[in-house]
Design a protein around this motif. Sequence first.
Motif, mmCIF file in Angstrom:
data_model
loop_
_atom_site.group_PDB
_atom_site.id
_atom_site.type_symbol
_atom_site.label_atom_id
_atom_site.label_comp_id
_atom_site.label_asym_id
_atom_site.label_seq_id
_atom_site.Cartn_x
_atom_site.Cartn_y
_atom_site.Cartn_z
ATOM 1 N N ARG A 180 0.830 -1.202 0.000
ATOM 2 C CA ARG A 180 0.000 0.000 0.000
ATOM 3 C C ARG A 180 0.866 1.254 0.000
ATOM 4 O O ARG A 180 1.983 1.238 0.539
ATOM 5 N N PRO A 181 0.375 2.356 -0.574
ATOM 6 C CA PRO A 181 1.174 3.584 -0.661
ATOM 7 C C PRO A 181 1.639 4.123 0.691
ATOM 8 O O PRO A 181 2.665 4.808 0.764
ATOM 9 N N ASP A 182 0.910 3.827 1.755
ATOM 10 C CA ASP A 182 1.275 4.363 3.067
ATOM 11 C C ASP A 182 2.293 3.480 3.803
ATOM 12 O O ASP A 182 2.711 3.808 4.912
ATOM 13 N N VAL A 183 2.690 2.362 3.198
ATOM 14 C CA VAL A 183 3.637 1.440 3.844
ATOM 15 C C VAL A 183 5.045 1.733 3.360
ATOM 16 O O VAL A 183 5.341 1.656 2.158
ATOM 17 N N ARG A 184 5.915 2.066 4.315
ATOM 18 C CA ARG A 184 7.323 2.339 3.999
ATOM 19 C C ARG A 184 8.203 1.476 4.912
ATOM 20 O O ARG A 184 7.946 1.381 6.115
ATOM 21 N N TYR A 185 9.207 0.872 4.312
ATOM 22 C CA TYR A 185 10.075 0.024 5.124
ATOM 23 C C TYR A 185 11.419 -0.178 4.438
ATOM 24 O O TYR A 185 11.585 0.072 3.230
ATOM 25 N N PHE A 253 13.339 2.699 11.428
ATOM 26 C CA PHE A 253 14.437 3.615 11.109
ATOM 27 C C PHE A 253 13.848 4.765 10.299
ATOM 28 O O PHE A 253 13.240 4.538 9.252
ATOM 29 N N GLY A 254 14.011 5.976 10.814
ATOM 30 C CA GLY A 254 13.533 7.143 10.089
ATOM 31 C C GLY A 254 12.053 7.108 9.785
ATOM 32 O O GLY A 254 11.629 7.540 8.703
ATOM 33 N N GLY A 255 11.256 6.588 10.705
ATOM 34 C CA GLY A 255 9.819 6.511 10.495
ATOM 35 C C GLY A 255 9.370 5.369 9.611
ATOM 36 O O GLY A 255 8.188 5.254 9.292
ATOM 37 N N ARG A 256 10.290 4.521 9.239
ATOM 38 C CA ARG A 256 9.975 3.364 8.399
ATOM 39 C C ARG A 256 10.189 2.071 9.172
ATOM 40 O O ARG A 256 11.114 1.968 9.972
ATOM 41 N N ALA A 293 11.700 -6.331 -3.375
ATOM 42 C CA ALA A 293 11.295 -5.487 -4.502
ATOM 43 C C ALA A 293 10.677 -4.176 -4.046
ATOM 44 O O ALA A 293 10.784 -3.154 -4.741
ATOM 45 N N ASN A 294 10.039 -4.151 -2.884
ATOM 46 C CA ASN A 294 9.358 -2.955 -2.384
ATOM 47 C C ASN A 294 10.146 -2.183 -1.333
ATOM 48 O O ASN A 294 9.721 -1.107 -0.908
ATOM 49 N N ALA A 295 11.283 -2.724 -0.903
ATOM 50 C CA ALA A 295 12.067 -2.071 0.150
ATOM 51 C C ALA A 295 12.694 -0.776 -0.352
ATOM 52 O O ALA A 295 13.131 -0.682 -1.502
ATOM 53 N N GLU A 296 12.746 0.224 0.521
ATOM 54 C CA GLU A 296 13.386 1.482 0.143
ATOM 55 C C GLU A 296 14.898 1.319 0.050
ATOM 56 O O GLU A 296 15.548 2.009 -0.726
ATOM 57 N N PHE A 297 15.460 0.430 0.837
ATOM 58 C CA PHE A 297 16.836 -0.036 0.627
ATOM 59 C C PHE A 297 17.047 -1.287 1.461
ATOM 60 O O PHE A 297 16.272 -1.587 2.379
#
Length: 363
Positions: A180-185, A253-256, A293-297
């Motif tokens: 989902r667009p609101d999920v960051r990790y 980490f950093g809100g994620r 594939a969806n991880a920010e790093f």
Amino acid sequence: MTIDTAAADAPRVALVGGQWAQNVGNAFFNLGGEYVLKRVFGSGAVGFYQDQPNYRTLHNKYKGNPAAYADFVRHLDIDYLVLQGPVLNGWIRESWEQAFKALRARGTKVIFLSSAFFKFRDSEFRKVREFLEEYPPALISTRDDQSFGILKDWLPGVPKYNGIDSGYFLNRCVSPFKVRPDVRYITKNFDRYPEPEILTSDPGAKYNSRQVEIEGKTYWLSVPTFLDKYAHKGKIKGYLADVFDRRKLPAEFGGRMIVRPEHRFFPHMTHKIYRQPNATASDEPWTYISLYANAEFTLSDRVHACVATLAFGGPAMLFTPSPRSALFGRVGLQEIKTKLVTLDLDYLHEEQEKEIAWLKEHV
């Protein structure tokens, strides 16, 4: 009923795979290799067959396969047997001689696809060369410049290609779930060495630290010195080091969210896998591929956690002394151990198509 004559006439290609539960990264290059072979031979031509059992973790591989093992690959009616990964190792004879001998007698050809040396030692090179001279394959494609440079002048009659790791083909053959667009990790995969903490200042001499820039800010990726030193004494001690790791690591980490995949599902060490928050482990690879594939790093001590992340355009950084990390240099990412790197996906597409074209020309 109609019969697909094209499929019936297609060559039968057995792709050696498996050992996923002890290292799911093997599945990443298995799936990529399957895609490559289907492009080369046709979608109906390729099937998986199990890897040899002496490759299992913590087993002395030079002792070979169990005496009672049914090495049934010798009895398959196949045109090609395809091996991938760091199969150019010192125990290749113990693993494969009986199968290669039987298959050669029946006219089956062997392909080394996305192959590599295991430890890059002279003793290993000598054993592999002796074996290949006795059982020459139909062709060899490597996954790193070092492996290619070592064997390019061996076996003059065998075509060779300086290829890429088959895990880099994941973006061509797997369609991961989106989040989902609101999920960051981010993903932190450390199942061999202790996980580094992400700190905003230098923690001092009691930690082994790497200074790194993340999104324009300086951080220290730090592991307690005694844990780090113990874990690098060998694979068994690497796993035992976790027993002495009493840290409680953060969930964010950093809100994620920090998601912690474990690549070793079996043996399923529950006390280790689920000790830190947001942990996950599975005996199938598709869950992991969606995560990377969806991880920010991604930060990881596993080569193929980084490969999967990079194949889908994400940044990754690697934490391992393993010589098998040479596969990153082949795609221009030599600095992956010192900073977060990303892979140009247009360049990757070109390399993918070049390799497939070469294989089509030489099979």
